[in-house]
Design an enzyme around this catalytic site. Structure first.
Site, mmCIF file in Angstrom:
data_model
loop_
_atom_site.group_PDB
_atom_site.id
_atom_site.type_symbol
_atom_site.label_atom_id
_atom_site.label_comp_id
_atom_site.label_asym_id
_atom_site.label_seq_id
_atom_site.Cartn_x
_atom_site.Cartn_y
_atom_site.Cartn_z
ATOM 1 N N ASN A 7 0.827 -1.193 0.000
ATOM 2 C CA ASN A 7 0.000 0.000 0.000
ATOM 3 C C ASN A 7 0.871 1.256 0.000
ATOM 4 O OD1 ASN A 7 -1.900 1.986 0.352
ATOM 5 N ND2 ASN A 7 -2.992 0.980 2.002
ATOM 6 N N ASP A 8 1.485 1.551 1.139
ATOM 7 C CA ASP A 8 2.241 2.791 1.238
ATOM 8 C C ASP A 8 3.415 2.853 0.254
ATOM 9 O OD1 ASP A 8 0.537 3.555 3.235
ATOM 10 O OD2 ASP A 8 1.803 2.790 4.850
ATOM 11 N N VAL A 9 4.025 1.687 -0.051
ATOM 12 C CA VAL A 9 5.209 1.711 -0.915
ATOM 13 C C VAL A 9 4.866 1.958 -2.379
ATOM 14 C CG1 VAL A 9 6.576 0.247 0.617
ATOM 15 C CG2 VAL A 9 5.259 -0.808 -1.220
#
Lengths: 96, 455
Positions: free
Chosen positions: B382-384
């Site tokens: 997600n964040d990456v």
């Protein structure tokens, strides 16, 4: 040994470590961590002598240290080997 | 054996450690490197056993108990549980240094200042490595909540503990006969380890793991200073340096400073900051539709994250990769440095599933080519892959280097639900024109795709 000699060795070893580890590719970072963890079990060598002391307290603490350091050494090397055995190149791919 | 010979063996052991680490520089030679390093350890231990006046009963007892535990755990552990196992072993390393330091202190009738200071360091660092690693183990294995635990005045409390430890050190060094200061310091360093890992959330675990790894090495080096053993100093500093480098790499990959990771409890402070910039709607997709797109694709990039580990999806991913390749597509994997819970976590999982390591590309290798890929499949990351890190200045992760998955022609996001990622940050990627959501368990979704390809 002279304190200054020990510090000298320490500083050189840090620099050597930085040079060595900088070359490790990110794909191997987990095995690097568990393998270096096994190396930090080197305290085992120090613990062995202490476990032989006549002083009961010293030898008991030393023996406990032997136990924990052995977990680190045996477990660390074995699990690293298990991981590294799985890293394979593409079959029939061109060699690098 | 006399001491000179033992010292000579130690030199050989140190060389073997160094050569072993050098061989770890390439996946092809890494296994050999690990074996060389273990030979170094073996000869160092065997040589030490020839020291005069050892108590072999106690030593053999320690060997047997420690060896059996280590061997059993190393053989049984699942690859998906690797982060917590490394954390646990790391903690034991710290504890061993604590006991060596303590034992050496009891063994020294008339300690000098330098000796006392180094003993104290090995106890302090060893102790906080132990409890810090245990807490990391608990968080990683989800025995306790992985969410960051932050409270008002956390920094002040932690700094106070650290100052208290230093005060204990000074009082103890001034009067080594009074051991109460030492016991208090041991207790405080154990407490410090807990307090220091508490505010750190699951997504920041790679940093903490690296840092604790470094600490365990430094604790061993400190114990080496205390007992005047050069091999401990050399091996300990090699490990310490390794951990410091990994910590640095992990921090850079998140565009955050070490103190920010350690003290800020990511995502809890700044979740609601900034307006929603991206407008759009989430476009779900069925596995059937996904299959048609993949069948027509000639290049596919797979971007795994921690969710792949949770779903244990690495084997079906490999199966899908083979089917796509049979279908004529090029398949590669893009690995973000902090994907997963420890450095290199995804690489180990994919290696377990027999994915060749030359298909795993780093962020810098994949990003320039991203637009040439027909499909990017995001599995539990997600964040990456969050484009807000590039585009939205108010985003808490603005500036973090990410894999530019949104630049691929089509993006598939395999996700359990629309809940936001670990850090609680909105991900505009999910709303982009070219993004399709494939909801459900990642392993099941991919299994469905695999069976569609087979039929």
């Amino acid at each position: 040994m002279d304190i200054i000699n020990l510090v000298f060795i320490f500083v050189l070893a840090i620099f050597l470590g930085v040079e060595l580890i900088n070359k490790v590719p990110s794909t191997l970072h987990t095995p690097l961590m568990s393998g270096s963890n096994a190396i930090s079990g080197i305290t085992l060598v120090g613990a062995l002598a202490l476990a032989g002391s006549d002083n009961a307290m010293v030898s008991m603490l030393g023996a406990v240290a032997v136990g924990f350091a052995t977990i680190n050494v045996i477990g660390g090397y074995m699990v690293t080997d298990r991981m590294l055995a799985m890293f394979k190149k593409k079959e029939g791919g061109d060699g690098k | 054996m006399n001491e000179e010979i033992i010292d000579l063996v130690y030199i050989v052991a140190a060389v073997l450690f160094i050569v072993g680490l050098k061989f770890l520089g390439s996946p092809a030679s890494a296994r050999k490197g690990n074996i060389i390093s273990s030979v170094g350890m073996a000869i160092a231990v065997i040589a030490t056993l020839f020291t005069k006046g050892l108590n072999y009963e106690l030593i053999i007892g320690g060997f047997v108990i420690g060896g059996v535990i280590g061997a059993v755990v190393a053989r049984k552990v699942e690859m998906t549980s690797m982060p917590e196992m490394v954390a646990l072993f790391n903690g034991f390393g710290g504890l061993a240094s604590l006991f060596v330091g303590w034992s050496a202190l009891k063994n020294e009738p008339s300690p000098e200042l330098f000796f006392l200071a180094t003993v104290f360091l090995s106890i302090l660092i060893g102790g906080l490595t132990f409890t810090g690693s245990l807490l990391a183990y608990g968080k990683l294995s989800e025995r306790i909540s992985g969410r960051p635990f932050v409270y008002m005045g956390q920094r002040i409390v932690n700094s106070s503990i650290l100052i208290a430890v230093v005060v204990c050190a000074v009082l103890f060094i001034q009067n080594p006969a009074d051991q109460n200061w030492l016991y208090l310091a041991v207790g405080l360093s154990l407490l410090l380890g807990v307090m220091f890992v508490l505010p750190i959330g699951g997504a920041d675990m790679p940093v903490v793991m690296s840092l604790l790894n470094s600490f365990s090495g430094i604790a061993a080096a400190a114990a080496g200073f205390a007992i005047g053993n050069i091999l401990l100093i050399v091996a300990g500093s090699l490990v310490g340096a390794s951990g410091i480098i990994l910590t640095n790499i992990m921090c850079k990959a998140m565009n955050r400073s070490l103190s920010n990771v350690l003290f800020s409890g990511f995502g809890t402070v700044s979740t609601s900051s900034g307006p929603v910039v991206e407008q759009g709607e989430v476009k779900p997709m069925s596995a059937d539709d996904a299959y048609y797109v993949l069948e027509a694709a000639s290049s596919v990039v797979v971007i795994p994250g921690y969710g792949m580990a949770v779903a244990q999806a690495q084997h079906v991913v490999k199966e899908l990769q083979e089917l796509l390749e049979k279908n004529g597509a090029e398949v590669v994997y893009a690995i973000h440095p902090v994907a997963g819970r420890m450095p290199g976590h995804m690489n180990v999982l994919l290696a377990e599933a027999d994915v060749p390591y030359d298909l795993l590309l780093e962020m810098d290798q994949i990003n320039p080519r991203m637009e040439n890929f027909d499909v990017a499949i995001i599995i539990g990351a997600n964040d990456v892959v969050n484009p807000a890190a590039r585009e939205v200045e108010s985003s808490p992760i603005y500036g973090m280097p990410v894999i530019n998955a949104d630049q691929a022609q089509t993006v598939f996001v395999l996700k359990r639900s629309m809940a936001s990622g670990f850090a609680g940050i909105d991900n505009p990627l999910f709303l982009k024109e070219n993004t399709r959501m494939l909801f459900g368990d990642a392993k099941e979704s991919i299994s469905t795709l695999v069976s569609e390809f087979k039929s």
